[in-house]
Design a protein around this motif. Structure first.
Motif, PDB file in Angstrom:
ATOM      1  N   CYS A  51       3.274  -5.886  -4.822  1.00  0.00           N
ATOM      2  CA  CYS A  51       3.356  -5.824  -6.301  1.00  0.00           C
ATOM      3  C   CYS A  51       2.387  -6.793  -6.972  1.00  0.00           C
ATOM      4  N   GLY A  52       1.216  -6.994  -6.357  1.00  0.00           N
ATOM      5  CA  GLY A  52       0.197  -7.849  -6.987  1.00  0.00           C
ATOM      6  C   GLY A  52      -0.524  -7.067  -8.075  1.00  0.00           C
ATOM      7  N   LEU A  53      -1.793  -7.400  -8.255  1.00  0.00           N
ATOM      8  CA  LEU A  53      -2.598  -6.793  -9.325  1.00  0.00           C
ATOM      9  C   LEU A  53      -2.555  -5.259  -9.274  1.00  0.00           C
ATOM     10  N   ILE A  54      -2.816  -4.707  -8.092  1.00  0.00           N
ATOM     11  CA  ILE A  54      -2.970  -3.255  -7.968  1.00  0.00           C
ATOM     12  C   ILE A  54      -1.611  -2.553  -7.885  1.00  0.00           C
ATOM     13  N   GLY A  55      -0.686  -3.121  -7.104  1.00  0.00           N
ATOM     14  CA  GLY A  55       0.642  -2.501  -6.969  1.00  0.00           C
ATOM     15  C   GLY A  55       1.340  -2.382  -8.321  1.00  0.00           C
ATOM     16  N   SER A  56       1.287  -3.440  -9.133  1.00  0.00           N
ATOM     17  CA  SER A  56       2.003  -3.398 -10.423  1.00  0.00           C
ATOM     18  C   SER A  56       1.359  -2.367 -11.360  1.00  0.00           C
ATOM     19  N   TYR A  70       8.485  -3.132  -4.146  1.00  0.00           N
ATOM     20  CA  TYR A  70       8.883  -4.180  -3.194  1.00  0.00           C
ATOM     21  C   TYR A  70       7.670  -5.036  -2.846  1.00  0.00           C
ATOM     22  N   ASP A  71       7.924  -6.350  -2.764  1.00  0.00           N
ATOM     23  CA  ASP A  71       6.882  -7.277  -2.294  1.00  0.00           C
ATOM     24  C   ASP A  71       7.564  -8.266  -1.365  1.00  0.00           C
ATOM     25  N   ILE A  72       6.831  -8.719  -0.356  1.00  0.00           N
ATOM     26  CA  ILE A  72       7.403  -9.668   0.596  1.00  0.00           C
ATOM     27  C   ILE A  72       7.826 -10.952  -0.129  1.00  0.00           C
ATOM     28  N   ASP A  73       7.188 -11.211  -1.251  1.00  0.00           N
ATOM     29  CA  ASP A  73       7.514 -12.381  -2.052  1.00  0.00           C
ATOM     30  C   ASP A  73       8.359 -11.924  -3.257  1.00  0.00           C
ATOM     31  N   THR A  74       9.621 -12.359  -3.301  1.00  0.00           N
ATOM     32  CA  THR A  74      10.545 -11.853  -4.328  1.00  0.00           C
ATOM     33  C   THR A  74      10.049 -12.160  -5.740  1.00  0.00           C
ATOM     34  N   ALA A  75       9.504 -13.382  -5.922  1.00  0.00           N
ATOM     35  CA  ALA A  75       9.025 -13.750  -7.267  1.00  0.00           C
ATOM     36  C   ALA A  75       7.887 -12.817  -7.690  1.00  0.00           C
ATOM     37  N   THR A  76       7.007 -12.447  -6.729  1.00  0.00           N
ATOM     38  CA  THR A  76       5.896 -11.538  -7.065  1.00  0.00           C
ATOM     39  C   THR A  76       6.432 -10.155  -7.413  1.00  0.00           C
ATOM     40  N   CYS A  77       7.498  -9.746  -6.742  1.00  0.00           N
ATOM     41  CA  CYS A  77       8.093  -8.439  -7.054  1.00  0.00           C
ATOM     42  C   CYS A  77       8.594  -8.443  -8.506  1.00  0.00           C
ATOM     43  N   GLU A 101       0.699   1.899  -0.661  1.00  0.00           N
ATOM     44  CA  GLU A 101       0.656   0.548  -0.079  1.00  0.00           C
ATOM     45  C   GLU A 101      -0.488  -0.242  -0.706  1.00  0.00           C
ATOM     46  N   SER A 102      -0.138  -1.418  -1.263  1.00  0.00           N
ATOM     47  CA  SER A 102      -1.162  -2.264  -1.918  1.00  0.00           C
ATOM     48  C   SER A 102      -0.957  -3.722  -1.514  1.00  0.00           C
ATOM     49  N   VAL A 103      -0.875  -3.958  -0.203  1.00  0.00           N
ATOM     50  CA  VAL A 103      -0.754  -5.353   0.262  1.00  0.00           C
ATOM     51  C   VAL A 103      -2.152  -5.881   0.558  1.00  0.00           C
ATOM     52  N   LEU A 104      -2.217  -7.120   1.024  1.00  0.00           N
ATOM     53  CA  LEU A 104      -3.515  -7.779   1.186  1.00  0.00           C
ATOM     54  C   LEU A 104      -4.466  -6.980   2.073  1.00  0.00           C
ATOM     55  N   GLU A 105      -5.745  -7.121   1.797  1.00  0.00           N
ATOM     56  CA  GLU A 105      -6.791  -6.361   2.499  1.00  0.00           C
ATOM     57  C   GLU A 105      -7.047  -6.991   3.871  1.00  0.00           C
ATOM     58  N   GLU A 160      -4.567  -6.838  10.153  1.00  0.00           N
ATOM     59  CA  GLU A 160      -3.373  -7.311  10.883  1.00  0.00           C
ATOM     60  C   GLU A 160      -2.123  -7.210  10.033  1.00  0.00           C
ATOM     61  N   ILE A 161      -2.255  -7.641   8.741  1.00  0.00           N
ATOM     62  CA  ILE A 161      -1.084  -7.587   7.842  1.00  0.00           C
ATOM     63  C   ILE A 161      -0.652  -6.140   7.649  1.00  0.00           C
ATOM     64  N   LYS A 162      -1.623  -5.258   7.425  1.00  0.00           N
ATOM     65  CA  LYS A 162      -1.278  -3.852   7.190  1.00  0.00           C
ATOM     66  C   LYS A 162      -0.675  -3.237   8.461  1.00  0.00           C
ATOM     67  N   ALA A 163      -1.259  -3.566   9.640  1.00  0.00           N
ATOM     68  CA  ALA A 163      -0.763  -2.964  10.884  1.00  0.00           C
ATOM     69  C   ALA A 163       0.696  -3.365  11.140  1.00  0.00           C
ATOM     70  N   SER A 219      -2.830   4.235   1.397  1.00  0.00           N
ATOM     71  CA  SER A 219      -3.212   2.834   1.245  1.00  0.00           C
ATOM     72  C   SER A 219      -4.231   2.694   0.120  1.00  0.00           C
ATOM     73  N   SER A 220      -4.059   1.618  -0.671  1.00  0.00           N
ATOM     74  CA  SER A 220      -5.015   1.332  -1.755  1.00  0.00           C
ATOM     75  C   SER A 220      -6.263   0.639  -1.237  1.00  0.00           C
ATOM     76  N   SER A 221      -6.353   0.427   0.065  1.00  0.00           N
ATOM     77  CA  SER A 221      -7.426  -0.394   0.642  1.00  0.00           C
ATOM     78  C   SER A 221      -8.807  -0.131   0.030  1.00  0.00           C
ATOM     79  N   SER A 222      -9.465  -1.229  -0.335  1.00  0.00           N
ATOM     80  CA  SER A 222     -10.781  -1.126  -0.988  1.00  0.00           C
ATOM     81  C   SER A 222     -11.891  -0.747  -0.033  1.00  0.00           C
ATOM     82  N   GLY A 223     -11.644  -0.934   1.285  1.00  0.00           N
ATOM     83  CA  GLY A 223     -12.782  -0.641   2.157  1.00  0.00           C
ATOM     84  C   GLY A 223     -12.478  -0.620   3.638  1.00  0.00           C
TER      85      GLY A 223
HETATM   86  N1  LIG Z   1      -8.151  -6.190  -6.778  1.00  0.00           N
HETATM   87  C1  LIG Z   1      -8.825  -5.062  -6.952  1.00  0.00           C
HETATM   88  O1  LIG Z   1      -9.671  -4.934  -7.853  1.00  0.00           O
HETATM   89  C2  LIG Z   1      -8.534  -3.867  -6.071  1.00  0.00           C
HETATM   90  C3  LIG Z   1      -8.959  -2.596  -6.505  1.00  0.00           C
HETATM   91  C4  LIG Z   1      -8.639  -1.467  -5.724  1.00  0.00           C
HETATM   92  C5  LIG Z   1      -7.937  -1.631  -4.525  1.00  0.00           C
HETATM   93  N2  LIG Z   1      -7.552  -2.882  -4.125  1.00  0.00           N
HETATM   94  C6  LIG Z   1      -6.801  -2.974  -2.856  1.00  0.00           C
HETATM   95  O2  LIG Z   1      -5.414  -3.073  -3.162  1.00  0.00           O
HETATM   96  C7  LIG Z   1      -4.760  -3.888  -2.166  1.00  0.00           C
HETATM   97  C8  LIG Z   1      -4.042  -5.034  -2.871  1.00  0.00           C
HETATM   98  O3  LIG Z   1      -4.971  -5.791  -3.616  1.00  0.00           O
HETATM   99  P1  LIG Z   1      -4.516  -6.735  -4.839  1.00  0.00           P
HETATM  100  O4  LIG Z   1      -5.766  -7.117  -5.543  1.00  0.00           O
HETATM  101  O5  LIG Z   1      -3.396  -6.102  -5.588  1.00  0.00           O
HETATM  102  O6  LIG Z   1      -3.963  -7.998  -4.035  1.00  0.00           O
HETATM  103  P2  LIG Z   1      -2.856  -9.062  -4.516  1.00  0.00           P
HETATM  104  O7  LIG Z   1      -3.111 -10.292  -3.728  1.00  0.00           O
HETATM  105  O8  LIG Z   1      -2.832  -9.176  -6.010  1.00  0.00           O
HETATM  106  O9  LIG Z   1      -1.476  -8.388  -4.047  1.00  0.00           O
HETATM  107  C9  LIG Z   1      -1.135  -8.203  -2.703  1.00  0.00           C
HETATM  108  C10 LIG Z   1       0.359  -8.331  -2.598  1.00  0.00           C
HETATM  109  O10 LIG Z   1       0.779  -7.940  -1.282  1.00  0.00           O
HETATM  110  C11 LIG Z   1       1.925  -8.701  -0.975  1.00  0.00           C
HETATM  111  N3  LIG Z   1       2.193  -8.630   0.457  1.00  0.00           N
HETATM  112  C12 LIG Z   1       1.495  -9.216   1.458  1.00  0.00           C
HETATM  113  N4  LIG Z   1       2.059  -8.893   2.664  1.00  0.00           N
HETATM  114  C13 LIG Z   1       3.104  -8.068   2.403  1.00  0.00           C
HETATM  115  C14 LIG Z   1       4.065  -7.406   3.190  1.00  0.00           C
HETATM  116  N5  LIG Z   1       4.056  -7.517   4.521  1.00  0.00           N
HETATM  117  N6  LIG Z   1       5.018  -6.662   2.599  1.00  0.00           N
HETATM  118  C15 LIG Z   1       5.036  -6.542   1.244  1.00  0.00           C
HETATM  119  N7  LIG Z   1       4.163  -7.163   0.427  1.00  0.00           N
HETATM  120  C16 LIG Z   1       3.191  -7.906   0.986  1.00  0.00           C
HETATM  121  C17 LIG Z   1       1.577 -10.103  -1.477  1.00  0.00           C
HETATM  122  O11 LIG Z   1       2.734 -10.898  -1.642  1.00  0.00           O
HETATM  123  C18 LIG Z   1       0.870  -9.768  -2.794  1.00  0.00           C
HETATM  124  O12 LIG Z   1       1.762  -9.780  -3.887  1.00  0.00           O
HETATM  125  C19 LIG Z   1      -5.842  -4.335  -1.192  1.00  0.00           C
HETATM  126  O13 LIG Z   1      -5.870  -3.480  -0.082  1.00  0.00           O
HETATM  127  C20 LIG Z   1      -7.121  -4.189  -2.018  1.00  0.00           C
HETATM  128  O14 LIG Z   1      -8.256  -3.951  -1.210  1.00  0.00           O
HETATM  129  C21 LIG Z   1      -7.818  -3.999  -4.874  1.00  0.00           C
END
Ligand SMILES: NC(=O)c1ccc[n+]([C@@H]2O[C@H](COP(=O)([O-])OP(=O)(O)OC[C@H]3O[C@@H](n4cnc5c(N)ncnc54)[C@H](O)[C@@H]3O)[C@@H](O)[C@H]2O)c1
Length: 310
Positions: free
Chosen positions: A10-15, A31-38, A88-92, A95-98, A116-120
């Motif tokens: 629920c970071g930048l992209i998830g929200s 859902y986010d692994i970090d409750t405050a971020t959720c 899915e929008s967790v960190l890029e 390992e974390i995604k797997a 997956s929202s993965s950028s690359g």
């Molecule tokens: N930032 C951008 O401009 C952008 C644009 C398009 C796509 N993306 C992609 O979107 C994805 C997320 O990027 P972002 O910028 O939102 O990152 P972010 O850091 O803002 O958010 C990532 C969130 O994932 C959570 N997280 C980490 N491990 C987790 C787990 N095991 N279970 C649940 N939550 C978990 C973190 O707590 C964090 O809140 C990445 O794959 C990125 O490549 C980013």
């Protein structure tokens, strides 16, 4: 049929995704692994919905339904048990995604789609850990996904045509602009184009060719205006006059060789460029706060799209 959405991360992209799906009438658990971020992400998604109403992009009478579509949850089990589609929008990070993908399948219905929202990253590598990899793909948005229409759909080696088609149809119905990659490459399409441009924007700054503000102004008041309407290939088709793209390539296009020969080809950002870039944005950030820039950007993004739709 896709009805229930799971927003994972629920970071930048998830929200932003959550506000998009909720605004389109889909129940979206977050859902986010970090409750405050959720909590923060859910709050941000609500704010995005209010802002969409202010900008007349969401009818006011739909606001309370859209807000009630946002459902923060506290576990993967609650998130995934009844879902049809995971964004899915967790960190890029592979390992974390797997690890997450392995955990996910414990709770996820076998026919639910994992996007997956993965950028690359390469989806073939991500889907290796899945028991049902055929239902996974990349659906890469551009920030902010609740306002920018593009979604890049990238199948992995094990993704079925049916999965790809279901997701493409789904996004078309929601008014998005999906594009399909025929094969996966790091950075997909749009971020590879952005990466080429960004390297040159950094190099021009690093070599003291112009100020950061002038480099950005050259981009957004020149080519950027056209890019909202048409892509590079069509622009240069028109650039060749009555001789079209062929004439452009053979005349002006040839002179680009000397630019390309002069350009940087580094693959790591030099420290000097990094420092100049970071300090160079200070005057821009003194003009408006970060929040004011975001509000300004979002309002104009909506207006530009309204003009194009006309
Ligand atoms: N930032 C951008 O401009 C952008 C644009 C398009 C796509 N993306 C992609 O979107 C994805 C997320 O990027 P972002 O910028 O939102 O990152 P972010 O850091 O803002 O958010 C990532 C969130 O994932 C959570 N997280 C980490 N491990 C987790 C787990 N095991 N279970 C649940 N939550 C978990 C973190 O707590 C964090 O809140 C990445 O794959 C990125 O490549 C980013």
């Amino acid at each position: 049929m896709i009805q229930q959405i799971a927003i994972l991360g629920c970071g930048l992209i998830g929200s932003s995704w959550a506000s998009f799906f909720a605004s389109k009438g889909f129940r979206s658990k977050l859902y986010d692994i970090d409750t405050a971020t959720c909590q923060r992400g859910t709050e941000q998604a609500r704010e995005n919905l209010h802002r969409l109403v202010e900008l007349k992009s969401l009818p006011e009478e739909q606001l309370s339904d859209a807000i009630s579509n946002l459902i923060p949850v506290h576990s993967l089990e609650e998130l995934l048990g009844d879902c049809d589609y995971v964004q899915e929008s967790v960190l890029e990070d592979y390992e974390i995604k797997a690890k997450l993908y392995r955990d996910m399948e414990t709770f996820l219905p076998t026919d639910a789609i994992i996007a997956s929202s993965s950028s690359g990253l390469l989806v073939s590598q991500m889907q290796q850990v899945l028991e049902y990899p055929q239902r996974s793909l990349i659906a890469h948005p551009f920030n902010p996904p609740h306002l920018i229409p593009l979604v890049e759909l990238v199948p992995g080696k094990q993704t079925t045509v049916e999965t790809l088609e279901t997701v493409r149809e789904f996004f078309l119905q929601l008014g998005k602009q999906p594009v399909l990659l025929k094969k996966e490459v790091p950075g997909h399409i749009a971020n590879r184009l952005a990466a080429a441009l960004w390297r040159e924007a950094l190099a021009l700054l690093d070599d003291d060719v112009a100020s950061l503000e002038d480099i950005d102004t050259a981009l957004c008041t020149g080519p950027g205006l056209r890019w909202a309407l048409m892509g590079q290939h069509l622009i240069y088709e028109l650039g060749g006059g009555s001789g079209g793209y062929e004439k452009f390539i053979e005349t002006i296009g040839c002179s680009f060789s000397s630019y390309w020969e002069d350009m940087q080809t580094w693959t790591q950002i030099p420290e000097s460029a990094k420092k100049k870039a970071i300090s160079g944005t200070t005057p821009l950030m003194e003009k408006r706060t970060r929040e004011e820039w975001i509000a300004w950007r979002d309002e104009k993004l909506i207006k530009i799209q309204q003009v194009i739709e006309e």
